[in-house]
Design a protein around this motif. Structure first.
Motif, PDB file in Angstrom:
ATOM      1  N   PHE A 101      -5.175  -2.278   0.984  1.00  0.00           N
ATOM      2  CA  PHE A 101      -4.066  -1.663   1.707  1.00  0.00           C
ATOM      3  C   PHE A 101      -2.856  -2.591   1.643  1.00  0.00           C
ATOM      4  O   PHE A 101      -2.964  -3.772   1.984  1.00  0.00           O
ATOM      5  CB  PHE A 101      -4.477  -1.381   3.155  1.00  0.00           C
ATOM      6  N   ASP A 133      -0.003   6.757  -2.849  1.00  0.00           N
ATOM      7  CA  ASP A 133       1.093   6.490  -1.924  1.00  0.00           C
ATOM      8  C   ASP A 133       0.805   7.081  -0.548  1.00  0.00           C
ATOM      9  O   ASP A 133       0.218   8.163  -0.436  1.00  0.00           O
ATOM     10  CB  ASP A 133       2.394   7.117  -2.438  1.00  0.00           C
ATOM     11  N   ILE A 134       1.254   6.385   0.478  1.00  0.00           N
ATOM     12  CA  ILE A 134       1.219   6.938   1.825  1.00  0.00           C
ATOM     13  C   ILE A 134       2.405   7.884   1.970  1.00  0.00           C
ATOM     14  O   ILE A 134       3.549   7.499   1.743  1.00  0.00           O
ATOM     15  CB  ILE A 134       1.323   5.824   2.889  1.00  0.00           C
ATOM     16  N   GLU A 135       2.133   9.107   2.328  1.00  0.00           N
ATOM     17  CA  GLU A 135       3.184  10.102   2.521  1.00  0.00           C
ATOM     18  C   GLU A 135       3.573  10.170   3.998  1.00  0.00           C
ATOM     19  O   GLU A 135       2.710  10.319   4.863  1.00  0.00           O
ATOM     20  CB  GLU A 135       2.715  11.473   2.040  1.00  0.00           C
ATOM     21  N   PRO A 183       5.773   3.289   5.440  1.00  0.00           N
ATOM     22  CA  PRO A 183       4.576   3.279   6.282  1.00  0.00           C
ATOM     23  C   PRO A 183       3.628   2.159   5.888  1.00  0.00           C
ATOM     24  O   PRO A 183       3.292   1.983   4.723  1.00  0.00           O
ATOM     25  CB  PRO A 183       3.954   4.660   6.023  1.00  0.00           C
ATOM     26  N   ILE A 199      -3.990   1.691  -1.471  1.00  0.00           N
ATOM     27  CA  ILE A 199      -3.143   2.581  -0.679  1.00  0.00           C
ATOM     28  C   ILE A 199      -1.973   1.785  -0.109  1.00  0.00           C
ATOM     29  O   ILE A 199      -2.163   0.708   0.471  1.00  0.00           O
ATOM     30  CB  ILE A 199      -3.945   3.224   0.470  1.00  0.00           C
ATOM     31  N   PRO A 218      -0.095   0.130   6.682  1.00  0.00           N
ATOM     32  CA  PRO A 218      -1.372   0.196   7.391  1.00  0.00           C
ATOM     33  C   PRO A 218      -1.300  -0.658   8.643  1.00  0.00           C
ATOM     34  O   PRO A 218      -0.869  -1.811   8.595  1.00  0.00           O
ATOM     35  CB  PRO A 218      -2.363  -0.378   6.373  1.00  0.00           C
ATOM     36  N   ILE A 245      -4.550   7.380   7.263  1.00  0.00           N
ATOM     37  CA  ILE A 245      -4.358   7.308   5.809  1.00  0.00           C
ATOM     38  C   ILE A 245      -5.654   7.101   5.041  1.00  0.00           C
ATOM     39  O   ILE A 245      -5.698   7.278   3.828  1.00  0.00           O
ATOM     40  CB  ILE A 245      -3.357   6.192   5.434  1.00  0.00           C
ATOM     41  N   TYR A 246      -6.728   6.719   5.745  1.00  0.00           N
ATOM     42  CA  TYR A 246      -8.003   6.453   5.059  1.00  0.00           C
ATOM     43  C   TYR A 246      -9.127   6.547   6.071  1.00  0.00           C
ATOM     44  O   TYR A 246      -8.972   6.147   7.222  1.00  0.00           O
ATOM     45  CB  TYR A 246      -7.993   5.053   4.435  1.00  0.00           C
ATOM     46  N   THR A 255      -5.073   3.689  10.072  1.00  0.00           N
ATOM     47  CA  THR A 255      -3.850   4.421  10.358  1.00  0.00           C
ATOM     48  C   THR A 255      -2.649   3.619   9.879  1.00  0.00           C
ATOM     49  O   THR A 255      -2.745   2.429   9.590  1.00  0.00           O
ATOM     50  CB  THR A 255      -3.711   4.708  11.867  1.00  0.00           C
ATOM     51  N   ALA A 256      -1.498   4.289   9.811  1.00  0.00           N
ATOM     52  CA  ALA A 256      -0.261   3.636   9.383  1.00  0.00           C
ATOM     53  C   ALA A 256       0.861   4.026  10.332  1.00  0.00           C
ATOM     54  O   ALA A 256       0.808   5.061  10.996  1.00  0.00           O
ATOM     55  CB  ALA A 256       0.100   4.044   7.957  1.00  0.00           C
TER      56      ALA A 256
END
Length: 226
Positions: free
Chosen positions: A70, A169-171, A215, A103, A217, A194-195, A203-204
Motif C-alpha cells: 500500500f 489505483d484508489i478511486e 487517498p 494499491i 491507506p 480499499i482492500y 481503508t483510505a
C-alpha cells in the motif's frame, strides 16, 4: 519473525524520509520509509522506500510473505524501491502464490499551481503524462526494465512480475467535492474501504501533504486472534 499468531503487530522497516541518502554519522544506517503490518505469516507492506527488500529480509520475511503493498502517496522516498521489490522479489515467490496487490493513489488529475517564487513558469517533467497514478507508475517501471525482464522470461523461462504483482489505483468516491487544487481535503470526507481479505480490512482517506493530496491507506481493521 512470521508465526501463526494472528495478533497483528507492526515492524518498522525504515524511517528515513526525503529523496536522499543519509550522510555524516547516519551514513549507511538509515533505510527508507516502509512499515510492515504482520498478521500470522502474512505481511502487508506500507510504502517501499529505499532498501525495503533488504529490510524485509532482515526482519525475517521475504516477498513470499506479502499479500499487499500500500502506497500512502507517490513521492519518491515512499516508492523508490517498488521496482526492485517486484523484480527481485518475484524470484522468492512459491508456485501457486496468489498475485500481490499494489494499491495506491491514482492520477492526481492536475499539476500543482506554480510556486509564487518562480520567476518564469516551470516546465513539467514528462508533460504528456505529468501525474501518473500507481497503476501507470508500476507499468512504466516494468517497461523501463523490459530488456532485462524479457531476457529472463524468454531465454531463461523465468516468471514475469506482471503475473505476480497487480497494481491498481484508489478511486475517490463520487460526490465528495474533491478537487486536487481547489478542494483537496473536504472537511466531511469519510474513510472508505480499499482492500479486504480474511485477515485485514484497509481503508483510505485524504491526507494533507502539499502539494500532493490523494487517498492514502489509513487504517487496518484486524480480527482478534482465534
Amino acid at each position: 519473525m512470521a508465526s501463526t499468531n494472528l495478533n497483528p503487530h507492526v515492524v518498522t522497516l525504515g524511517t528515513a524520509g526525503g529523496p536522499r541518502w543519509w550522510t555524516g554519522e547516519n551514513a549507511g544506517k538509515r533505510a527508507g520509509i516502509s512499515t510492515a503490518v504482520v498478521v500470522g505469516e502474512s505481511v502487508y507492506l506500507v510504502d517501499a522506500g529505499t532498501g525495503v527488500g533488504n529490510q524485509l529480509m532482515k526482519a525475517g520475511f521475504t516477498p513470499a510473505n506479502l499479500r499487499g503493498i500500500f502506497l500512502t502517496h507517490l513521492h519518491s522516498d515512499h516508492t523508490i524501491d517498488l521496482a526492485s521489490l517486484a523484480i527481485f522479489g518475484m524470484f522468492t515467490l512459491p508456485a501457486g502464490k496468489a498475485p500481490i496487490s499494489i494499491i495506491g493513489p491514482g492520477d492526481r488529475g492536475a499539476l500543482p499551481p506554480a510556486s509564487p517564487r518562480a520567476a518564469t513558469a516551470p516546465q513539467p517533467v514528462f508533460a504528456q503524462n505529468p501525474t501518473p497514478g500507481t497503476a501507470s507508475m508500476f507499468e512504466h517501471l516494468m517497461q523501463a526494465y523490459a530488456t532485462d525482464l524479457n531476457d529472463r522470461v524468454i531465454d531463461a523461462l523465468r516468471p514475469s512480475p506482471l503475473d505476480h504483482f497487480i497494481a491498481s489505483d484508489i478511486e475517490i468516491p463520487a460526490g465528495t467535492g474533491y478537487h486536487p487544487n481547489a478542494k483537496p481535503t473536504p472537511a466531511d470526507f469519510a474513510p472508505f474501504e480499499i482492500y479486504r481479505d480474511e485477515l485485514v480490512t484497509v481503508t483510505a482517506t485524504l491526507v494533507k501533504h502539499p502539494p500532493i493530496v490523494r487517498p492514502s491507506p489509513s487504517a487496518s481493521t484486524l480480527p482478534k486472534a482465534r
